[in-house]
Design a protein around this motif. Structure first.
Motif, mmCIF file in Angstrom:
data_model
loop_
_atom_site.group_PDB
_atom_site.id
_atom_site.type_symbol
_atom_site.label_atom_id
_atom_site.label_comp_id
_atom_site.label_asym_id
_atom_site.label_seq_id
_atom_site.Cartn_x
_atom_site.Cartn_y
_atom_site.Cartn_z
ATOM 1 N N LEU A 14 17.037 30.666 32.588
ATOM 2 C CA LEU A 14 16.350 31.727 33.335
ATOM 3 C C LEU A 14 15.606 31.144 34.537
ATOM 4 O O LEU A 14 15.540 31.765 35.605
ATOM 5 C CB LEU A 14 15.383 32.460 32.421
ATOM 6 C CG LEU A 14 15.998 33.434 31.416
ATOM 7 C CD1 LEU A 14 14.906 34.167 30.653
ATOM 8 C CD2 LEU A 14 16.901 34.443 32.104
ATOM 9 N N GLU A 36 15.992 42.177 38.993
ATOM 10 C CA GLU A 36 15.731 41.417 37.775
ATOM 11 C C GLU A 36 14.255 41.526 37.420
ATOM 12 O O GLU A 36 13.381 41.365 38.291
ATOM 13 C CB GLU A 36 16.103 39.945 37.967
ATOM 14 C CG GLU A 36 17.552 39.716 38.357
ATOM 15 C CD GLU A 36 17.790 38.334 38.929
ATOM 16 O OE1 GLU A 36 18.982 37.964 39.078
ATOM 17 O OE2 GLU A 36 16.793 37.629 39.253
ATOM 18 N N ARG A 92 16.259 32.335 38.255
ATOM 19 C CA ARG A 92 15.138 32.905 38.995
ATOM 20 C C ARG A 92 14.947 32.229 40.338
ATOM 21 O O ARG A 92 14.598 32.870 41.341
ATOM 22 C CB ARG A 92 13.879 32.767 38.144
ATOM 23 C CG ARG A 92 12.710 33.608 38.587
ATOM 24 C CD ARG A 92 11.623 33.537 37.534
ATOM 25 N NE ARG A 92 10.508 34.426 37.821
ATOM 26 C CZ ARG A 92 9.495 34.639 36.993
ATOM 27 N NH1 ARG A 92 9.480 34.011 35.820
ATOM 28 N NH2 ARG A 92 8.523 35.463 37.324
ATOM 29 N N TYR A 146 11.693 39.721 34.900
ATOM 30 C CA TYR A 146 11.439 38.642 33.957
ATOM 31 C C TYR A 146 10.207 39.027 33.144
ATOM 32 O O TYR A 146 9.067 38.977 33.639
ATOM 33 C CB TYR A 146 11.236 37.326 34.706
ATOM 34 C CG TYR A 146 12.484 36.888 35.444
ATOM 35 C CD1 TYR A 146 13.415 36.063 34.845
ATOM 36 C CD2 TYR A 146 12.739 37.342 36.743
ATOM 37 C CE1 TYR A 146 14.571 35.671 35.514
ATOM 38 C CE2 TYR A 146 13.883 36.962 37.425
ATOM 39 C CZ TYR A 146 14.793 36.130 36.801
ATOM 40 O OH TYR A 146 15.934 35.749 37.458
ATOM 41 N N LEU A 202 14.377 39.035 29.846
ATOM 42 C CA LEU A 202 14.997 39.385 31.131
ATOM 43 C C LEU A 202 15.669 40.737 31.005
ATOM 44 O O LEU A 202 16.366 41.025 30.026
ATOM 45 C CB LEU A 202 16.040 38.341 31.531
ATOM 46 C CG LEU A 202 16.940 38.704 32.721
ATOM 47 C CD1 LEU A 202 16.131 38.744 34.017
ATOM 48 C CD2 LEU A 202 18.103 37.731 32.850
#
Length: 922
Positions: free
Chosen positions: A13, A697, A17, A699, A705
């Protein structure tokens, strides 16, 4: 401390990101926790990545966002990769798709899959790039020794396949070295059913309402006169009244669809793979780092392809030794699509087709990378790569036929919900004394070799927040395809002229002594329903090869001008030179952090294609040379709306070159029935795609996610294989260049239809460029920890929806309209466990028309449930782990159909598999 699966998810992730492009990543821990036999079976965990399996159920190739493997560029340590292997047990990888079954999963440290493009990226992947990075010493600092072993039990073969690996490395502050080996040996078996398509009958003087050769298959003819021992109250020698015997009208009979070859298939044999890896890292200066990576793999497949098949295509009255006399249809029923659902067929014929496959694939690759940072604002990356792959297959085929008027009845039942029709007979097909006679013999060998040299340099000037990049790349690749065919000479020596079996080293009268019943009492037990006849016949291969002088004929096989095993012979050379410029900037806009990546790439390709063909009876080389270039702009934006929410936008033009095997300038028959021919097209243009991506997206914290992405691919020049009707004369293939079997079936077809051989209709497939293909899709992913319910519990769910449109109505094969995956995982202390389900919807496997019918081939929806468990010994500081996996728990088959759900094209039953193993690291 966070480790194991959660650590890998957090790492992946974090990379996603930070990346401006939407990028999926697998880390070392992700790869280590899977039980995949090759690296492809680990990639299936990534959203939008789909595994393409062979008949054994093993993953062989990869598609990204629906489009097939030829639209995915594969890099090995950053260098272009191509492999000359054959698509697994039942495949044929002759295009740009890479077979991953050569590459052990335990050799890889990370896999990145960017789904958008930038200017620095090597072109070729319209829908994505797969960048495989092998293990290096720095991945395991200090001294490391890793040992693993595993046994894989396959329910199909009821055998356990061992595999294991050893990796040792040492890494210091300036220097490191790594080496490793991996080995696998398995006993494989596949039970299956194949039809090679469906067809309808040629019914002479049928009258109004009947189908003609222009809109039907016309693949066989029924008996005109009642055969001698047809039975069922029919009088031998009387004219067959098809309406009276079948219970259908003539127009219904002319459209009634039957399998071309209803084949029960038994594949059994062994597969071995050995591989080695080596890597060196050296940092002579703080500003200079050099790596050298090497990978070698060798795979062998030796197996028998045993097929017992109801012989429908080309059957009928005739004057050749292979003529069957024709079937008499009795009490037929058809559904609304004219697919036969039940009936009895008197005077049927069967073929026992027995082949040996001996395949050998070798691959090696060397890549050198260097990074020099002489100043904080200057970075230079340089790379040189080389890989070579060689594939060889020896494939003798022995085909035996029941004699004319053997009194065989076939009862055909296609009314149930089983994956295949149930076919039963009144005779024991496994009986060597049934009167079997020769039908055909083949000696067909294949050799392919691919070579790729590449180099690139990238220069960056600036800081992390503002920099300019420029670079250039060079790639030279060559594919050599050679087919060798000594079938005419071997067949003449063994069974005489026209394979009549009255002369030769093994005439029909001596054939029974070489035949034997195949002892396989459990055929079809994984089918979850009846499969019909289950008896098989096979020759004593060793004795037959010895007594017919097989090896000498195989060794002396001349270069073929025709297609062998789907491989038209020829050479394809490509030289690609590309350069790019790119600007990367991090800005503050309206109080938001925005990263921009803007670039332009130019690529120039020189292509040289040479194929062999027959011209006026002489073998000639046809060469086509062309050059083309393209400008490929790209723009990617990442906006950090909050510290948890990212918004992405991507635009780019990408280029993919056509399948090399489709470029070869030849027209050849692709089957022994001489009903289907294939033509190449050296004038195929590359596909240029205009791509848009938009995503958001969220987070949510830790491994959490939630993301949604929309994308479109407007592809200009997309290539599909289209089938049309042509006459035999228009193909330009001399009748004398055909095998005696093909000559016989054409003569029989002419006798049955009254059409002269030159005017006989042939289904001709040819690759063409579509004006445009528009692919639009949506992807969604949700990863969520469930710690409030149970510490260490979590899930990942992903789904994709795809739609495609084209000006002609033809579509890209292999693109499912919908797909989904769900995984529930638990990790706490020494235990890691997961339950995963993958599902892919229906897709077009091949555009129609096929077999002279205006029907397409489809791949059925399929879901697979897998279970995995890892236990680490806590007292040994997690140095020892034990693994257990169960794959395909629900026993899902692999199935394709021709047009209709009750018209199967192929069905394979790989069955569940259980894998148990251990790993130790010191």
């Amino acid at each position: 401390m966070v480790n194991g699966l959660r650590s890998s998810l957090i790492d992946a992730l974090g990379r996603r990101r930070a990346a401006v492009l939407t990028t999926e990543t697998l880390t070392l821990e992700d790869i280590a926790k899977t039980s995949g036999a090759n690296i492809a079976e680990t990639l299936d965990r990534l959203p939008g990545v789909r595994l393409l399996r062979d008949a054994t159920g093993e993953g062989v190739q990869i598609s990204v966002r629906g489009l097939g493997s030829e639209f995915v560029r594969v890099l090995l340590n950053g260098a272009p990769l191509q492999v000359a292997s054959d698509g697994g047990t039942n495949g044929g990888s002759r295009g740009r798709g890479v077979d991953f079954d050569l590459l052990p999963a335990e050799f890889f440290a990370r896999v990145d899959v960017p789904k958008a493009s930038d200017a620095a990226m090597i072109e070729g992947g319209i829908n994505g790039t797969i960048d495989l990075r092998t293990l290096r010493p720095s991945d395991r600092p200090g001294f490391s020794l890793t040992v693993s072993g595993q046994g894989q039990y396959a329910s199909a073969s009821r055998k356990v396949a061992p595999r294991g690996s050893v990796l040792v490395s040492w890494s210091g502050s300036r220097f490191g070295v790594l080496a490793g080996v991996s080995a696998l040996k398995s006993v494989q078996r596949v039970d299956g059913f194949e039809t090679i398509g469906w067809t309808d009958a040629n019914v002479p003087a049928c009258g109004p309402g009947c189908l003609t050769s222009g809109d039907s298959g016309n693949g066989f003819s029924y008996a005109g006169l009642v055969p001698a021992i047809a039975g069922h109250g029919l009088v031998p020698g009387d004219k067959v009244d098809l309406v009276a015997t079948s219970g259908l009208s003539l127009s219904q009979i002319s459209a009634a669809l039957l399998p071309r070859l209803a084949r029960q298939l038994l594949l059994r044999g062994t597969r071995e793979r050995t591989a080695a890896i080596a890597a060196v890292e050296w940092r002579p200066l703080d500003s200079l780092q050099i790596t050298l990576d090497g990978l070698y793999a060798h795979a062998e497949r030796d197996y028998e392809h045993l097929g017992m098949q109801w012989y429908v295509r080309n059957s009928g009255p005739g004057k050749t030794p292979q003529s069957t006399g024709g079937m008499v249809p009795i009490s037929l029923s058809v559904d609304a699509n004219n697919v036969v659902t039940s009936g009895l067929f008197a005077n049927s014929a069967f073929l026992a087709e027995e082949s040996l496959y001996n395949q050998d694939t070798r691959f090696h690759a060397v890549t050198a990378n260097a990074r020099w940072e002489p100043a904080r604002t200057v970075r230079v990356d340089a790379q040189a790569g080389f890989n070579r792959s060689q594939f060889r297959r020896e494939q003798p085929t022995f085909l035996f036929q029941t004699p004319m008027q053997s009194g065989i009845d076939v009862r055909f039942d296609n009314r149930g919900s089983a994956a295949q029709p149930v076919i039963t007979t009144n005779r024991d097909l496994g009986d060597p004394g049934l009167g079997w006679q020769w039908s055909r013999l083949n000696i067909q060998n294949i050799r392919r070799e691919t070579t790729t040299d590449s180099a690139r340099i990238d220069i960056m000037l600036g800081t992390a927040r503002l920099n300019v990049k420029a670079g250039a790349s060079y790639e030279r690749s060559r594919r050599e395809i050679r087919s060798y065919d000594n079938s005419p000479a071997y067949q003449l020596a063994v069974c005489g002229p026209n394979c009549a079996g009255v002369a030769g080293s093994v005439p029909n009268g001596n054939l029974a002594r070489y035949l034997q019943r195949v002892q396989v009492s459990d055929f079809g037990r994984l089918a979850q329903g009846p499969v019909g006849y289950t008896t098989f016949l096979a020759p004593d291969f060793a004795a037959l090869k010895r007594d017919t002088g097989y090896q000498a004929f195989s060794d002396d096989a001349p270069l073929a001008t025709t297609q062998v095993g789907g491989n038209p012979p020829g050479d394809i050379g490509e030289r690609v030179l590309a350069g790019y410029g790119e600007v990367n900037a991090a800005l503050r806009i309206l109080g938001r952090e925005v990263q921009a990546k803007l670039g332009l790439r130019h690529v120039a390709t020189d292509q040289d294609v040479a194929g062999v063909a027959l011209l006026n009876g002489d073998v000639v080389t046809i060469r086509s040379q062309r050059s083309y270039g393209a400008w490929l702009p790209s723009a990617n934006l990442l906006a950090r709306m909050t510290n948890r929410i990212n918004l992405r936008f991507g635009y780019g033009r990408t280029l993919t070159r056509p399948d090399p095997s489709l470029l070869l300038p030849s027209t050849v028959f692709t089957d022994a029935s001489a009903q289907i021919a294939a033509a190449g097209n050296p004038a195929l243009k590359p596909y240029v795609s205009t791509n848009f991506d938009l995503g958001i997206e969220w987070y949510t914290g830790g491994i959490g996610l939630l993301s949604v992405s929309a994308f479109s691919r407007a592809i200009d020049g997309f290539t599909v294989v289209q089938a049309d009707q042509a006459t035999f004369a228009s193909l330009g293939i001399p009748f004398s260049a055909l095998s005696s079997t093909q000559q016989n079936v054409l003569n029989d077809r002419s006798f049955q239809t009254g059409i002269p051989v030159p005017q006989l209709p042939i289904s001709l497939t040819r690759p063409i460029n579509l004006q445009s293909l528009l692919l639009r899709g949506i992807e969604a992913t949700w990863t969520q920890p469930l710690d409030p319910l149970a510490k260490g519990l979590g899930f990942t769910v992903s789904a994709g929806f795809l739609d495609q449109q084209s000006a002609t109505g033809l579509v890209a094969p292999g693109v499912p309209g919908a797909s989904a995956a769900a995984e529930l995982f638990y990790e706490r202390g020494p235990i890691s466990a997961s339950v995963r389900y993958d599902w892919n919807g229906r897709s077009v496997a091949a555009n129609g028309p096929l077999n002279g019918l205006n029907l397409a081939q489809y791949t059925d929806p399929r879901g697979q449930l897998d279970l995995a468990l890892i236990y680490r010994l806590p007292r040994w500081h997690d140095r020892f782990r034990f693994t257990l996996s169960v794959l395909n728990v629900g026993n899902a088959p692999l199935r394709t159909t021709l047009g209709y759900d009750n018209a199967p094209f192929s069905v394979y039953y790989p069955g569940p598999q259980v894998l148990a193993g251990f790993g130790a690291r010191f």
